[in-house]
Design a protein around this motif. Sequence first.
Motif, short mmCIF file in Angstrom:
data_model
loop_
_atom_site.label_atom_id
_atom_site.label_comp_id
_atom_site.label_asym_id
_atom_site.label_seq_id
_atom_site.Cartn_x
_atom_site.Cartn_y
_atom_site.Cartn_z
N VAL A 106 -15.87 -39.63 22.20
CA VAL A 106 -17.37 -40.25 21.06
C VAL A 106 -18.71 -41.11 21.66
N GLU A 107 -19.90 -40.07 21.24
CA GLU A 107 -21.66 -41.08 21.13
C GLU A 107 -21.80 -41.21 19.58
N LEU A 108 -22.04 -42.72 19.17
CA LEU A 108 -22.41 -42.96 18.21
C LEU A 108 -24.36 -43.01 18.47
N HIS A 109 -24.94 -41.68 17.94
CA HIS A 109 -26.65 -41.58 18.10
C HIS A 109 -27.60 -42.23 17.19
N GLU A 110 -26.73 -42.16 16.04
CA GLU A 110 -27.84 -43.37 14.94
C GLU A 110 -27.05 -43.67 13.78
N LEU A 111 -26.88 -44.78 12.93
CA LEU A 111 -26.17 -45.26 11.76
C LEU A 111 -27.60 -45.34 11.24
N HIS A 112 -27.80 -44.80 9.92
CA HIS A 112 -28.28 -45.23 8.20
C HIS A 112 -27.89 -45.84 7.59
N ARG A 113 -27.66 -46.74 6.74
CA ARG A 113 -27.67 -47.52 5.47
C ARG A 113 -27.52 -47.51 4.26
N PHE A 114 -27.08 -47.24 3.16
CA PHE A 114 -27.91 -46.81 1.99
C PHE A 114 -27.58 -47.59 1.09
N GLU A 115 -28.41 -48.05 -0.66
CA GLU A 115 -27.70 -48.73 -1.59
C GLU A 115 -28.24 -48.14 -2.59
N ASN A 135 -32.24 -46.39 10.21
CA ASN A 135 -31.84 -46.78 8.69
C ASN A 135 -33.61 -45.95 8.80
N ASN A 136 -34.74 -44.81 9.15
CA ASN A 136 -34.85 -44.87 8.38
C ASN A 136 -35.51 -43.97 7.54
N TYR A 137 -34.28 -43.45 6.05
CA TYR A 137 -34.14 -42.63 5.51
C TYR A 137 -34.16 -43.33 4.38
N GLU A 138 -34.76 -42.91 2.93
CA GLU A 138 -35.02 -42.84 1.95
C GLU A 138 -33.45 -43.30 0.98
N THR A 139 -33.18 -41.65 1.18
CA THR A 139 -31.67 -40.99 0.89
C THR A 139 -30.97 -40.46 1.24
N MET A 140 -29.45 -40.82 1.52
CA MET A 140 -28.43 -40.00 2.12
C MET A 140 -28.65 -38.94 2.23
N VAL A 141 -28.94 -37.82 1.22
CA VAL A 141 -29.34 -36.88 1.03
C VAL A 141 -30.99 -36.47 2.29
N GLU A 142 -32.07 -37.43 2.28
CA GLU A 142 -32.88 -37.06 3.40
C GLU A 142 -32.37 -36.96 4.93
N ALA A 143 -31.51 -37.83 5.06
CA ALA A 143 -31.19 -38.00 6.44
C ALA A 143 -30.03 -37.35 6.42
N ILE A 144 -29.03 -36.86 5.71
CA ILE A 144 -28.54 -35.52 6.24
C ILE A 144 -29.25 -34.25 6.59
N GLU A 145 -30.23 -33.98 5.91
CA GLU A 145 -30.52 -32.31 5.94
C GLU A 145 -31.39 -32.49 6.98
N ASP A 146 -31.99 -33.67 7.44
CA ASP A 146 -32.80 -34.22 8.51
C ASP A 146 -32.20 -33.93 10.15
N LEU A 147 -30.65 -34.44 10.37
CA LEU A 147 -30.10 -34.84 10.96
C LEU A 147 -29.33 -32.69 10.68
N LYS A 148 -28.90 -32.63 9.99
CA LYS A 148 -28.35 -31.31 10.02
C LYS A 148 -29.39 -30.43 10.86
N GLN A 149 -30.62 -30.14 10.72
CA GLN A 149 -32.23 -29.91 11.35
C GLN A 149 -32.39 -30.05 13.03
N ARG A 150 -31.52 -31.01 12.83
CA ARG A 150 -31.66 -32.17 14.97
C ARG A 150 -30.16 -31.15 15.25
N GLY A 151 -29.06 -30.46 14.92
CA GLY A 151 -28.25 -29.92 14.91
C GLY A 151 -27.17 -30.55 14.68
#
Length: 110
Positions: A49-58, A6-22
Motif C-alpha cells: 500500500v502507498e499513502l498518497h494524501e492525508l487530511h485531518r478534520f476537527e 489538509n486542504n479541505y474544509e470538510t470530510m465530505v468535500e474531501a471524499i467527493e473530490d477523492l472519488k472524482q480522482r479515482g
Amino acid sequence: MKRVNNNYETMVEAIEDLKQRGYTHNFNVNDSGKLTDGVDSKTYFPSSVELHELHRFEGATNPSDMSILYAVETDSGKKGTVVDAFGVDGSETISKFMNRVAQKQFEVGK
C-alpha cells in the motif's frame, strides 16, 4: 497535479473530490492488521500500500471530535480511502498500519 495535504474544509468535500480522482474504495484495516475493502476477500499488507494524501478534520461543534482521512493505493491498482478518529480516540491498529505503508504523499506529481 500535486495535491496539498489538509486542504479541505470538510470530510465530505474531501471524499467527493477523492472519488472524482479515482479513490473509490472504502478500505478498512482489520484486526489482523491488513487492509481490506469489504468487496472481496483480498487483503493487503502495509508493504502493498502507498499513502498518497492525508487530511485531518476537527469537529465544528466539538474540537475533540477529530478525524483523519487517508487516500491510498494498493499494489493491485485499487485506490480508496481509510477513515479513522484522530488523537486519543484513534485506532491503534490503523495507526500502526499507516505508519508502515510507503509514504508517497509528499512526492511531486501525485
